[in-house]
Design an enzyme around this catalytic site. Structure first.
Site, PDB file in Angstrom:
ATOM      1  N   LYS A 192     -66.672  10.542 -24.749  1.00  0.00           N
ATOM      2  CA  LYS A 192     -67.278  10.787 -23.431  1.00  0.00           C
ATOM      3  C   LYS A 192     -66.266  10.596 -22.319  1.00  0.00           C
ATOM      4  CE  LYS A 192     -71.132   8.418 -25.375  1.00  0.00           C
ATOM      5  NZ  LYS A 192     -71.288   7.018 -25.751  1.00  0.00           N
ATOM      6  N   LYS A 234     -59.503  11.551 -30.121  1.00  0.00           N
ATOM      7  CA  LYS A 234     -60.858  11.582 -30.686  1.00  0.00           C
ATOM      8  C   LYS A 234     -61.812  12.122 -29.627  1.00  0.00           C
ATOM      9  CE  LYS A 234     -63.188   7.392 -29.323  1.00  0.00           C
ATOM     10  NZ  LYS A 234     -64.308   6.530 -29.593  1.00  0.00           N
ATOM     11  N   LYS A 261     -57.826   0.549 -22.929  1.00  0.00           N
ATOM     12  CA  LYS A 261     -58.653   0.671 -21.715  1.00  0.00           C
ATOM     13  C   LYS A 261     -58.056  -0.151 -20.573  1.00  0.00           C
ATOM     14  CE  LYS A 261     -63.033   1.805 -23.891  1.00  0.00           C
ATOM     15  NZ  LYS A 261     -64.243   1.225 -24.450  1.00  0.00           N
TER      16      LYS A 261
HETATM   17  P1  ADP Z   1     -67.676   7.171 -27.027  1.00  0.00           P
HETATM   18  O1  ADP Z   1     -66.378   6.851 -27.732  1.00  0.00           O
HETATM   19  O2  ADP Z   1     -67.909   8.646 -26.904  1.00  0.00           O
HETATM   20  O3  ADP Z   1     -67.847   6.416 -25.726  1.00  0.00           O
HETATM   21  P2  ADP Z   1     -69.399   5.170 -28.256  1.00  0.00           P
HETATM   22  O4  ADP Z   1     -68.273   4.212 -28.098  1.00  0.00           O
HETATM   23  O5  ADP Z   1     -70.657   4.924 -27.504  1.00  0.00           O
HETATM   24  O6  ADP Z   1     -68.859   6.649 -27.964  1.00  0.00           O
HETATM   25  O7  ADP Z   1     -69.712   5.283 -29.799  1.00  0.00           O
HETATM   26  C1  ADP Z   1     -70.971   5.529 -30.360  1.00  0.00           C
HETATM   27  C2  ADP Z   1     -70.827   5.760 -31.845  1.00  0.00           C
HETATM   28  O8  ADP Z   1     -70.228   7.033 -32.086  1.00  0.00           O
HETATM   29  C3  ADP Z   1     -69.926   4.728 -32.536  1.00  0.00           C
HETATM   30  O9  ADP Z   1     -70.461   4.458 -33.821  1.00  0.00           O
HETATM   31  C4  ADP Z   1     -68.614   5.440 -32.675  1.00  0.00           C
HETATM   32  O10 ADP Z   1     -67.865   4.963 -33.776  1.00  0.00           O
HETATM   33  C5  ADP Z   1     -69.071   6.871 -32.901  1.00  0.00           C
HETATM   34  N1  ADP Z   1     -68.073   7.831 -32.410  1.00  0.00           N
HETATM   35  C6  ADP Z   1     -67.664   7.984 -31.122  1.00  0.00           C
HETATM   36  N2  ADP Z   1     -66.761   8.959 -31.017  1.00  0.00           N
HETATM   37  C7  ADP Z   1     -66.559   9.447 -32.280  1.00  0.00           C
HETATM   38  C8  ADP Z   1     -65.746  10.475 -32.843  1.00  0.00           C
HETATM   39  N3  ADP Z   1     -64.944  11.221 -32.080  1.00  0.00           N
HETATM   40  N4  ADP Z   1     -65.814  10.696 -34.177  1.00  0.00           N
HETATM   41  C9  ADP Z   1     -66.645   9.949 -34.960  1.00  0.00           C
HETATM   42  N5  ADP Z   1     -67.450   8.977 -34.505  1.00  0.00           N
HETATM   43  C10 ADP Z   1     -67.413   8.714 -33.175  1.00  0.00           C
END
Ligand code: ADP
Length: 334
Positions: A197, A194, A112
C-alpha cells in the site's frame, strides 16, 4: 479444543492482491479448520502521520474488503483492534520484557525509520503490539506473507521471555508459527519491490477491470522481449508470469510458458489472458463488496459483535497474566 489462529491487516490503504494472495485467501480457507481471529489493526496504522476521518473510512473499507473476500463472521471472529482494549494492555506488559536490541534490529523498522524525519516510539514498538495481538488469543499459527516472518520470530522471543519469568511450567503462551501461502511474496507493478500500500504499486481487489488493465498494460516483462517475435523466458518476467501462476488455471500457465518461449504470444496477448483470469476471480468479490457498501450499519454491527466475542478470550488471557504478575484486577474483573 480447536487450535487457534490469529492474523491482522492494517487499514492504511486498500486491500490489494498482494494481501489477498499472501494472507487473506489463506484466512478464508483456514477459518474452516481453526478457531480464527482476524483483526483490522488500526492501532498499527497510526504509527505514521495520518488523517483521522480518512483512517476511519479506510478501516471500514478494509472490513468490507475482508468480508467480500470471504471472511465469514459465522466461522471466524472479525474485529477492530481499537475495540478490544486488552491489545494495548498486553502490549505495555510485553514492552517491559522485550530487549531494545531485538526491536532495533527489525528490518521493517530500519527501512521505515530511514524514511522519517522524526521516528516515534510507536514505530519501534510495533512488533510488541503485534506479539500482544497474537498471544492474547494464545494463537499457534499466524497466516501471513513472508515480510512478517521476522516479526513473528520476535513474538516467539516475547512468549518465551514471559513464560520463563512468570509461568515456566507449563509454559502459558504458545510460540506462534507463520503459515505461508505458495504466493508468499507478490511483487508490485514496478517489478522490483513487494506489492505494498505504501509504495503505490498495487492492484486493489475491488478495482474495476478497466483500471486493472491500465495497470497491467504497461507492466514490465522479460527485457529480452523487445518485439513480439522475440522469444522470452517466463521466469524472467517479474510481474505477469507470477500473477498467472496465482490467478490462472494450470493449463493456461502451461500455455503461457510455451507461447512466451516460442514467441507465439506477444506480451499484450499474455496480459489480456491474465486480465480475464484476475477479473474472473475478483468479480464476485467486487459484487459482494458493493452489497456490503450499501449497508454500512450491517458491517459496523458485524465488527462490534466480533469485538465482543474477541474480548471474551482476550480478557481471560489478561486476567491470567495480571494474576501471575502481581497486578491486582479491578473488582469487575478488568
Ligand atoms: P502492506 O504491506 O500492504 O501495508 P500489511 O502490512 O497490512 O500490508 O500486511 C497484511 C498482510 O498481507 C500480511 O500478512 C502481509 O504479510 C501480507 N502481504 C502484504 N504485502 C504482501 C505481498 N506483496 N505479498 C504477499 N503477502 C503480502
Amino acid at each position: 479444543m480447536m487450535a487457534r489462529i490469529f492474523s491482522g491487516i492494517q487499514p492504511s490503504g486498500e486491500l490489494h492482491i498482494g494481501n489477498y494472495l499472501g494472507a487473506v485467501k489463506n484466512w478464508v480457507q483456514l477459518q474452516h479448520q481453526f478457531e480464527s481471529y482476524f483483526c483490522v489493526v488500526n492501532y498499527h496504522a497510526i504509527t505514521a502521520a495520518y488523517d483521522p476521518p480518512e483512517l476511519q473510512r479506510r478501516t471500514h473499507e478494509m472490513a468490507v474488503g475482508l468480508l467480500a473476500a470471504g471472511v465469514d463472521p459465522s466461522k471466524a471472529t472479525l474485529f477492530l483492534q481499537s475495540q478490544v482494549p486488552e491489545h494495548t494492555e498486553l502490549a505495555w506488559i510485553f514492552n517491559t520484557i522485550t530487549p531494545l536490541g531485538e526491536l532495533e534490529r527489525q528490518v521493517a523498522f530500519k527501512e521505515k525509520a530511514a524514511k522519517q524525519e522524526q521516528v516515534m516510539a510507536g514505530l519501534l514498538n510495533y512488533p510488541v503490539l503485534q506479539a500482544a495481538d497474537i498471544l492474547l488469543y494464545l494463537a499457534e499459527l499466524v497466516p501471513v506473507g513472508e515480510d512478517q516472518v521476522q516479526h513473528l520470530e520476535l513474538s516467539r522471543v516475547i512468549a518465551r521471555n514471559w513464560n520463563a519469568r512468570f509461568s515456566p511450567e507449563p509454559p502459558y503462551f504458545p510460540e506462534p508459527q507463520p503459515r505461508l501461502t505458495h504466493t508468499r511474496r507478490i511483487v508490485g507493478l514496478d517489478g522490483q519491490s513487494k506489492m505494498s500500500k505504501s509504495l503505490g504499486n498495487t492492484i486493489g481487489i475491488l478495482e474495476e477491470p478497466e483500471s486493472i488493465w491500465e495497470k497491467l498494460r504497461p507492466a514490465v516483462t522479460d527485457p529480452a522481449r523487445q518485439r513480439k517475435t522475440d522469444k522470452g523466458e517466463p521466469t524472467k518476467c517479474p510481474v505477469i508470469y507470477p500473477l498467472h501462476q496465482a490467478f490462472s488455471p494450470e493449463a493456461t500457465v502451461h500455455e503461457v510458458e510455451t507461447n512466451c518461449r516460442q514467441a507465439k504470444w506477444g506480451c499484450i496477448d499474455c496480459k489480456k489472458s491474465l486480465l480475464t483470469n484476475i477479473v474472473n476471480e475478483l468479480t464476485p468479490i467486487r459484487e459482494r463488496a458493493r452489497d456490503l457498501q450499501s449497508n454500512p450499519a450491517r458491517v459496523t454491527e458485524t465488527l462490534e459483535a466480533g469485538a465482543a466475542k474477541a474480548r471474551v478470550v482476550a480478557s481471560k488471557t489478561i486476567r491470567h497474566v495480571k494474576e501471575k504478575m502481581g497486578l491486582p484486577l479491578a473488582s469487575n474483573g478488568g
